[in-house]
Write a protein that holds these residues in place. Sequence first.
Motif, short mmCIF file in Angstrom:
data_model
loop_
_atom_site.label_atom_id
_atom_site.label_comp_id
_atom_site.label_asym_id
_atom_site.label_seq_id
_atom_site.Cartn_x
_atom_site.Cartn_y
_atom_site.Cartn_z
N PHE A 79 -2.97 68.03 -10.90
CA PHE A 79 -3.69 68.15 -12.16
C PHE A 79 -3.84 69.62 -12.56
O PHE A 79 -3.73 69.97 -13.74
N MET A 80 -4.11 70.51 -11.57
CA MET A 80 -4.34 71.92 -11.89
C MET A 80 -3.07 72.58 -12.41
O MET A 80 -3.11 73.44 -13.27
N SER A 81 -1.92 72.15 -11.86
CA SER A 81 -0.67 72.76 -12.31
C SER A 81 -0.39 72.43 -13.77
O SER A 81 0.39 73.11 -14.42
N GLY A 82 -1.05 71.40 -14.28
CA GLY A 82 -0.88 71.06 -15.69
C GLY A 82 -1.70 71.94 -16.62
O GLY A 82 -1.54 71.88 -17.83
N VAL A 83 -2.60 72.76 -16.07
CA VAL A 83 -3.42 73.65 -16.90
C VAL A 83 -2.70 74.99 -17.00
O VAL A 83 -2.40 75.60 -15.98
N PRO A 84 -2.41 75.46 -18.22
CA PRO A 84 -1.65 76.72 -18.34
C PRO A 84 -2.40 77.90 -17.73
O PRO A 84 -3.62 77.99 -17.81
N LYS A 85 -1.63 78.77 -17.12
CA LYS A 85 -2.21 79.91 -16.42
C LYS A 85 -2.86 80.90 -17.39
O LYS A 85 -3.75 81.66 -17.00
N GLU A 86 -2.43 80.87 -18.65
CA GLU A 86 -2.98 81.80 -19.64
C GLU A 86 -4.49 81.64 -19.76
O GLU A 86 -5.21 82.59 -20.05
N ILE A 87 -4.97 80.42 -19.52
CA ILE A 87 -6.42 80.18 -19.63
C ILE A 87 -7.16 81.03 -18.60
O ILE A 87 -8.17 81.66 -18.93
N GLU B 221 -6.15 83.82 -17.27
CA GLU B 221 -6.04 85.25 -17.61
C GLU B 221 -6.96 85.62 -18.76
O GLU B 221 -7.64 86.64 -18.72
N THR B 222 -7.02 84.73 -19.79
CA THR B 222 -7.91 84.99 -20.91
C THR B 222 -9.35 85.09 -20.45
O THR B 222 -10.11 85.96 -20.89
N ALA B 223 -9.73 84.20 -19.55
CA ALA B 223 -11.11 84.19 -19.08
C ALA B 223 -11.44 85.50 -18.37
O ALA B 223 -12.53 86.06 -18.56
N ASP C 142 -11.98 88.17 -20.84
CA ASP C 142 -13.28 88.00 -21.48
C ASP C 142 -14.42 88.36 -20.56
O ASP C 142 -15.59 88.24 -20.94
N GLY C 143 -14.13 88.76 -19.34
CA GLY C 143 -15.17 89.26 -18.45
C GLY C 143 -15.82 88.20 -17.58
O GLY C 143 -16.90 88.41 -17.03
N TYR C 144 -15.16 87.07 -17.42
CA TYR C 144 -15.72 86.07 -16.51
C TYR C 144 -15.41 86.46 -15.07
O TYR C 144 -14.29 86.91 -14.78
N SER C 145 -16.37 86.27 -14.17
CA SER C 145 -16.08 86.44 -12.75
C SER C 145 -15.37 85.17 -12.28
O SER C 145 -15.43 84.14 -12.95
N PHE C 146 -14.73 85.24 -11.10
CA PHE C 146 -13.99 84.07 -10.66
C PHE C 146 -14.86 82.83 -10.50
O PHE C 146 -14.54 81.76 -11.03
N PRO C 147 -16.00 82.91 -9.76
CA PRO C 147 -16.80 81.69 -9.60
C PRO C 147 -17.28 81.12 -10.93
O PRO C 147 -17.24 79.91 -11.13
N LYS C 148 -17.67 82.02 -11.85
CA LYS C 148 -18.17 81.55 -13.12
C LYS C 148 -17.07 80.87 -13.92
O LYS C 148 -17.25 79.82 -14.52
N PHE C 149 -15.89 81.51 -13.90
CA PHE C 149 -14.74 80.92 -14.59
C PHE C 149 -14.41 79.55 -14.01
O PHE C 149 -14.20 78.58 -14.74
N PHE C 150 -14.42 79.48 -12.68
CA PHE C 150 -14.02 78.24 -12.01
C PHE C 150 -14.95 77.09 -12.37
O PHE C 150 -14.50 76.00 -12.71
#
Lengths: 288, 272
Positions: free
Chosen positions: B159-167, B169-171, B174-182
């Motif tokens: 399922f994760m491989s279906g989500v584009p990687k650009e999302i 990178e954009t996050a 935009d200044g998201y930390s990894f845990p917050k983005f996740f």
Amino acid sequence: MNKTWNNKAWFMVLPVLVLVAFSAAIPLMTVVNYSVQDTFGNNQFFWAGTAWFEDVLESDRFWEALGRNLMFSGIILAIEIPLGILIALNMPKKGIGVPVCLVLMALPLLIPWNVVGTIWQVFGRVDIGLLGRGLAALGINYNYVNNVFDAWATLIVMDVWHWTSLVVLLCYAGLVSIPEAYYQAAKIDGASRWAVFRYIQLPKMKRVLLIAFLLRFMDSFMIYTEPFVVTGGGPGNSTTFLSIDLVKMAIGQFDLGPAAAMSIIYFLIILLLSWIFYTVMTSGDETA
Amino acid sequence: MNAQAKTRNLSWIVPTLYILFLLLPIYWLVNMSFKTNTEITATFTLIPQAPTLRNYQVIFTDPAWYSGYINSIIYVVLNTVISVTAALPAAYAFSRYRFLGDKHLFFWLLTNRMAPPAVFALPFFQLYSAFGLIDTHIAVAIAHCLFNVPLAVWILEGFMSGVPKEIDETAYIDGYSFPKFFVKIFMPLIASGIGVAAFFCFMFSWVELLIARTLTTTDAKPIAATMTRTVSASGMDWGVLAAAGVLTIIPGALVIWFVRNYIAKGFALGRV
């Protein structure tokens, strides 16, 4: 997708590693340990080398159980795969029929395996079962308790009942991913029903069929609970599969050495199958 | 055109027959569960002549029976939570990064899904005895991770491989930390995948008996194992056995309804 090289990703995998090490790697080492040692009791072990492996590989008991396993897997695959394709092709494509079919068909998959055994046990019994009584009324002499053929037939029908839905669901998932335009093009070309199946539907189902085939093969190869409940391995040893024999040896008779050696051989067979499965799956990922 | 219309009209027959075949044994079990034992053994009736709820009453009033359900549900839920939580970061790592030994690791995880539980029954017993965990819910929950963690990793990775990687990178831009983005962005995107993974963990932990039975004696004994003791002094208690069987089907039927639209994709391990 382009993946970046980053060894820090190991930290993300760590929880899984710890869990699987505890639930798989350590127990497996215990098995390896037992397979090369012998004991006189009192927890005193000494080195036995490959003696247990030779014992197992030379015993008829092992080869007969392996043969039964292969035969069982072969028969159920020959029935479940074509039947699954046939049902998936005839499934409704839209409307209320879709969720109804999906839910009803998935039902057997969610029943605990020994309950599946129990259901078929009471269904097939000659004294109280619908199937047993029905066959008797038709004048067929059916008794899965002491007739080898009937025992096998019951186990096979039970497995078809239990798992064909898996094949159906997978094929269905493959079929609905075919764009409507393909069918329209086929219609314009005047393609026959068979041609549509052979050149449009079958190629599109190839990957899911592979998954279905391999999952069914491996799961039927390690079947334990259902035959254990229904026939208990009998009549005689006629339905004693590898798993049943192994549990009998390890927990019933506590023959740790031979049981461990047999586990390892069994595991190596599975490992080989997994490798084939993995290679097929990942090569599909790259071309898809 | 005419021939095609005809086949279309007839195509419902195949699934209908198949569903009838599936429901027949279940019908018989339900039928038996409402009968008295005398009716089951002495007569042959297609519907209960004197419908009784006694069998269900036995289960709901006898702690030996209903605690089996509670035990099963506790370890199944524990296992689902542990499996999915551990699998989420790992699946992300497999779907986004290449790292030393990633392919070997993925393969090794997969082999555990394929490993016959019979191979592990005895070593599990000894390992968990050494830790004093025999007959606890957590022991069964961890043992079932053997096949559920690899499965969850695999489904989630699909399922994760279906989500584009650009999302991702954009996050980060935009200044998201990894845990917050996740948690805030990525997990909602793969919510259906998480649901499917949880469903499959639930399913395989719920239907498994061999390991669960080996690791428990009384306090954490699953319902499926309790069912093997219906032989009493007066012979088999078929009615109660049937009622217990019916009750084990219900949780499965309920969860199927929630994932019906994703179940096929899940069985294809997120790869259709």
